[in-house]
Each structure stands twice: as structure tokens, then as C-alpha cells.
Design a protein around this motif. Structure first.
Motif, mmCIF file in Angstrom:
data_model
loop_
_atom_site.group_PDB
_atom_site.id
_atom_site.type_symbol
_atom_site.label_atom_id
_atom_site.label_comp_id
_atom_site.label_asym_id
_atom_site.label_seq_id
_atom_site.Cartn_x
_atom_site.Cartn_y
_atom_site.Cartn_z
ATOM 1 N N VAL A 179 0.846 -1.191 0.000
ATOM 2 C CA VAL A 179 0.000 0.000 0.000
ATOM 3 C C VAL A 179 0.881 1.240 0.000
ATOM 4 O O VAL A 179 1.723 1.425 0.882
ATOM 5 C CB VAL A 179 -0.923 0.022 1.239
ATOM 6 C CG1 VAL A 179 -1.796 1.271 1.230
ATOM 7 C CG2 VAL A 179 -1.777 -1.234 1.295
ATOM 8 N N ASN A 180 0.688 2.111 -0.973
ATOM 9 C CA ASN A 180 1.456 3.363 -1.014
ATOM 10 C C ASN A 180 0.550 4.588 -1.065
ATOM 11 O O ASN A 180 1.020 5.697 -1.313
ATOM 12 C CB ASN A 180 2.430 3.373 -2.191
ATOM 13 C CG ASN A 180 1.748 3.092 -3.515
ATOM 14 O OD1 ASN A 180 0.538 3.274 -3.660
ATOM 15 N ND2 ASN A 180 2.519 2.643 -4.489
ATOM 16 N N GLY A 181 -0.742 4.374 -0.835
ATOM 17 C CA GLY A 181 -1.679 5.486 -0.791
ATOM 18 C C GLY A 181 -2.987 5.044 -0.177
ATOM 19 O O GLY A 181 -3.296 3.845 -0.134
ATOM 20 N N VAL A 182 -3.723 5.997 0.335
ATOM 21 C CA VAL A 182 -5.006 5.698 0.970
ATOM 22 C C VAL A 182 -6.095 6.604 0.395
ATOM 23 O O VAL A 182 -5.787 7.674 -0.136
ATOM 24 C CB VAL A 182 -4.915 5.873 2.510
ATOM 25 C CG1 VAL A 182 -4.127 4.742 3.125
ATOM 26 C CG2 VAL A 182 -4.314 7.224 2.905
ATOM 27 N N PRO A 183 -7.366 6.131 0.485
ATOM 28 C CA PRO A 183 -7.846 4.936 1.177
ATOM 29 C C PRO A 183 -7.525 3.658 0.398
ATOM 30 O O PRO A 183 -7.422 3.669 -0.825
ATOM 31 C CB PRO A 183 -9.356 5.160 1.267
ATOM 32 C CG PRO A 183 -9.669 5.985 0.044
ATOM 33 C CD PRO A 183 -8.493 6.916 -0.102
ATOM 34 N N PHE A 184 -7.396 2.561 1.154
ATOM 35 C CA PHE A 184 -7.106 1.258 0.572
ATOM 36 C C PHE A 184 -7.980 0.228 1.269
ATOM 37 O O PHE A 184 -7.943 0.098 2.492
ATOM 38 C CB PHE A 184 -5.626 0.915 0.754
ATOM 39 C CG PHE A 184 -5.167 -0.261 -0.066
ATOM 40 C CD1 PHE A 184 -4.767 -0.086 -1.377
ATOM 41 C CD2 PHE A 184 -5.131 -1.535 0.483
ATOM 42 C CE1 PHE A 184 -4.333 -1.169 -2.146
ATOM 43 C CE2 PHE A 184 -4.701 -2.615 -0.269
ATOM 44 C CZ PHE A 184 -4.299 -2.432 -1.588
ATOM 45 N N TYR A 185 -8.782 -0.485 0.488
ATOM 46 C CA TYR A 185 -9.788 -1.402 1.025
ATOM 47 C C TYR A 185 -9.379 -2.837 0.697
ATOM 48 O O TYR A 185 -9.058 -3.152 -0.452
ATOM 49 C CB TYR A 185 -11.156 -1.134 0.398
ATOM 50 C CG TYR A 185 -11.619 0.300 0.515
ATOM 51 C CD1 TYR A 185 -12.593 0.677 1.427
ATOM 52 C CD2 TYR A 185 -11.070 1.293 -0.306
ATOM 53 C CE1 TYR A 185 -13.023 1.989 1.521
ATOM 54 C CE2 TYR A 185 -11.479 2.614 -0.208
ATOM 55 C CZ TYR A 185 -12.455 2.952 0.707
ATOM 56 O OH TYR A 185 -12.862 4.265 0.817
ATOM 57 N N VAL A 186 -9.427 -3.698 1.706
ATOM 58 C CA VAL A 186 -9.106 -5.107 1.505
ATOM 59 C C VAL A 186 -10.304 -5.944 1.940
ATOM 60 O O VAL A 186 -10.761 -5.841 3.084
ATOM 61 C CB VAL A 186 -7.846 -5.516 2.295
ATOM 62 C CG1 VAL A 186 -7.583 -7.010 2.145
ATOM 63 C CG2 VAL A 186 -6.636 -4.715 1.816
ATOM 64 N N PHE A 187 -10.792 -6.781 1.032
ATOM 65 C CA PHE A 187 -11.981 -7.592 1.263
ATOM 66 C C PHE A 187 -11.558 -9.031 1.548
ATOM 67 O O PHE A 187 -11.067 -9.727 0.661
ATOM 68 C CB PHE A 187 -12.902 -7.542 0.044
ATOM 69 C CG PHE A 187 -13.419 -6.166 -0.274
ATOM 70 C CD1 PHE A 187 -14.720 -5.806 0.052
ATOM 71 C CD2 PHE A 187 -12.599 -5.226 -0.889
ATOM 72 C CE1 PHE A 187 -15.199 -4.537 -0.243
ATOM 73 C CE2 PHE A 187 -13.063 -3.954 -1.182
ATOM 74 C CZ PHE A 187 -14.369 -3.608 -0.849
ATOM 75 N N ASP A 188 -11.738 -9.438 2.806
ATOM 76 C CA ASP A 188 -11.413 -10.810 3.213
ATOM 77 C C ASP A 188 -9.990 -11.217 2.840
ATOM 78 O O ASP A 188 -9.733 -12.390 2.539
ATOM 79 C CB ASP A 188 -12.419 -11.808 2.607
ATOM 80 C CG ASP A 188 -13.535 -12.158 3.587
ATOM 81 O OD1 ASP A 188 -13.452 -11.762 4.769
ATOM 82 O OD2 ASP A 188 -14.484 -12.832 3.179
ATOM 83 N N ARG A 189 -9.074 -10.280 2.852
ATOM 84 C CA ARG A 189 -7.669 -10.528 2.523
ATOM 85 C C ARG A 189 -7.503 -11.202 1.155
ATOM 86 O O ARG A 189 -6.520 -11.895 0.898
ATOM 87 C CB ARG A 189 -6.995 -11.371 3.613
ATOM 88 C CG ARG A 189 -6.907 -10.684 4.988
ATOM 89 C CD ARG A 189 -5.812 -9.658 5.011
ATOM 90 N NE ARG A 189 -5.792 -8.845 6.214
ATOM 91 C CZ ARG A 189 -4.845 -8.917 7.158
ATOM 92 N NH1 ARG A 189 -3.874 -9.801 7.039
ATOM 93 N NH2 ARG A 189 -4.888 -8.105 8.201
#
Length: 235
Positions: A179-189
Motif C-alpha cells: 500500500v502506497n496510498g489511501v484509502p485502501f480497502y481489503v476484502f477478506d484478505r
């Protein structure tokens, strides 16, 4: 299903993205079975604690833009926020070190009230004219105004080690994910979405992640108890 969201209170796209994601989640058929966890990501970790700076000045220096370009960008962000029902102050905002805010968010998570804390921090930064960063008393006031116990808030802020390891663990995981910027969403890895995407894209991600959840493979099927009772063995 779990959705993890890496954010920073300094980030206007995180503020906007939270509303767009929540709008998509509200219409999702399985929303009551989705756990949302907000993770820590500092955009300016080296900025001195106890100080604040002007957002326009920061952006002009960081990106090499003119003041006019940055001001116009803030107006566009304000319009995008207003379009989804969010207030946004387009001038006079400050920025600063957000580490203590992330520690408070982890404390609020333990209380089951992380969403409320994050909403309060976002509103203080993006929708209120009073400077927000570099002032512990201002931070206390914001948290207490959102219904959090003042003694509890001060206990966290007065102990720099409380939840510090949790913040660092989130940031380490973000690095491992690239991750190098936000927002960042992770769904169930399993799936990831970057940026303040439209609600329609978040809805698609929620559906795909839900449909692709691992299901157990049946190896044997025998007598069992269910909602309607237990099977009676036959002689």
C-alpha cells in the motif's frame, strides 16, 4: 466477511471514500454480516507532534503546484464531498501528525465505536473551521463531543505507548500489501480496492468478495441436529 480500510485523517479522499463505501454497504444484502475495520496509515509520520501546517502551503510544496491549482483542487474536492452529502471547508484547513488520532481509533475499536470516532475526526478536520492538528485539548474536545468518556480519552493520549504497537502493526501490514496510498480497502484478505471509488464499484467488490467466500467441502454426511430438531435414528 471482513473489510479492512487503511486511512489517515489527513486524507480528503479517505473522508469521501468512507461515505461512498458506507452508501454501498447500506444497500448490500448481507451488510449485517460484514465487519468493517479501520486500519492506520500515516501520510506524514515525520511531521512534528504538537505542530500544524497550512494545507495549501503543504500541497504546493509537495506536488510543485501553484497556489491557484491547489485552491482549485480543494474546490473540486469540496464539490465532490457536497455531492454525497458531506460538508467540506475548502480554505483554511490545517494538517499535521496523526499518530495520536490513530491510537484513539484503536481504543475506540476496543469499545466497538470505531466508526463514531473516525466520523468525529473527519468532521473536525474537513467540516469545521477551527484548527485541528497539534492541539491535544482540541482532540480531547472532539472525542468528548462525539460521546467518548473524557477520562478514557485523556488516559490514552497521556500514555504514548497505549495502542502504539497496534498502529505500527497496521502500518507494517500495509507495507506487506504494498500500500502506497489511501484509502485502501481489503476484502477478506483476497480482493483490494484503492481510492475513493464510486459506490457502484464498492458494491461490485462487496458482491464479488461475498460470492467468493470459501465454502467447506463435504466429506461425510450423517445424522445431525438442526433448527427443526434432531434426526431420530431408525432401528
Amino acid at each position: 466477511m471482513q473489510v479492512e480500510i487503511w486511512t489517515d485523517v489527513n486524507c480528503p479522499f479517505c473522508y469521501l471514500g468512507k461515505k461512498r463505501f458506507n452508501d454501498a454497504l447500506a444497500d448490500f444484502a448481507h451488510a449485517d454480516q460484514v465487519q468493517v475495520v479501520h486500519r492506520s496509515f500515516e501520510l506524514d509520520p515525520d511531521f512534528p507532534a504538537g505542530e500544524s501546517g497550512d494545507v495549501v502551503d503543504k500541497l504546493t510544496k509537495k506536488y510543485g503546484r501553484t497556489v491557484e491549482q491547489v485552491v482549485d483542487g480543494e474546490r473540486q474536492l469540496g464539490a465532490a464531498a457536497n455531492a454525497v452529502g458531506l460538508d467540506y471547508i475548502t480554505s483554511g484547513r490545517d494538517y499535521g501528525n496523526s499518530f495520536d488520532m490513530h491510537r484513539l481509533l484503536h481504543w475506540a475499536k476496543d469499545l466497538g465505536r470505531q466508526e463514531e470516532m473516525l466520523d468525529a475526526l473527519y468532521l473536525a478536520n474537513f467540516a469545521e473551521t477551527e484548527p485541528f492538528f497539534g492541539d491535544t485539548e482540541r482532540l480531547v474536545k472532539v472525542a468528548v463531543g462525539a460521546g467518548f468518556d473524557e477520562t478514557g480519552v485523556r488516559e490514552v493520549l497521556d500514555d504514548p505507548q497505549r495502542y502504539a504497537a497496534d498502529v505500527r502493526a497496521d502500518e507494517k501490514q500495509a507495507q506487506e500489501f504494498g500500500v502506497n496510498g489511501v484509502p485502501f480497502y481489503v476484502f477478506d484478505r483476497k480482493y483490494a480496492v484503492s481510492g475513493a471509488q464510486p459506490p457502484e464499484l464498492f458494491a461490485q467488490a462487496l458482491t464479488q468478495a461475498w460470492d467468493d467466500r470459501p465454502q467447506p467441502t463435504m466429506l461425510a454426511d450423517g445424522d445431525a441436529c438442526g433448527p427443526d430438531g434432531c434426526e431420530v435414528p431408525q432401528a
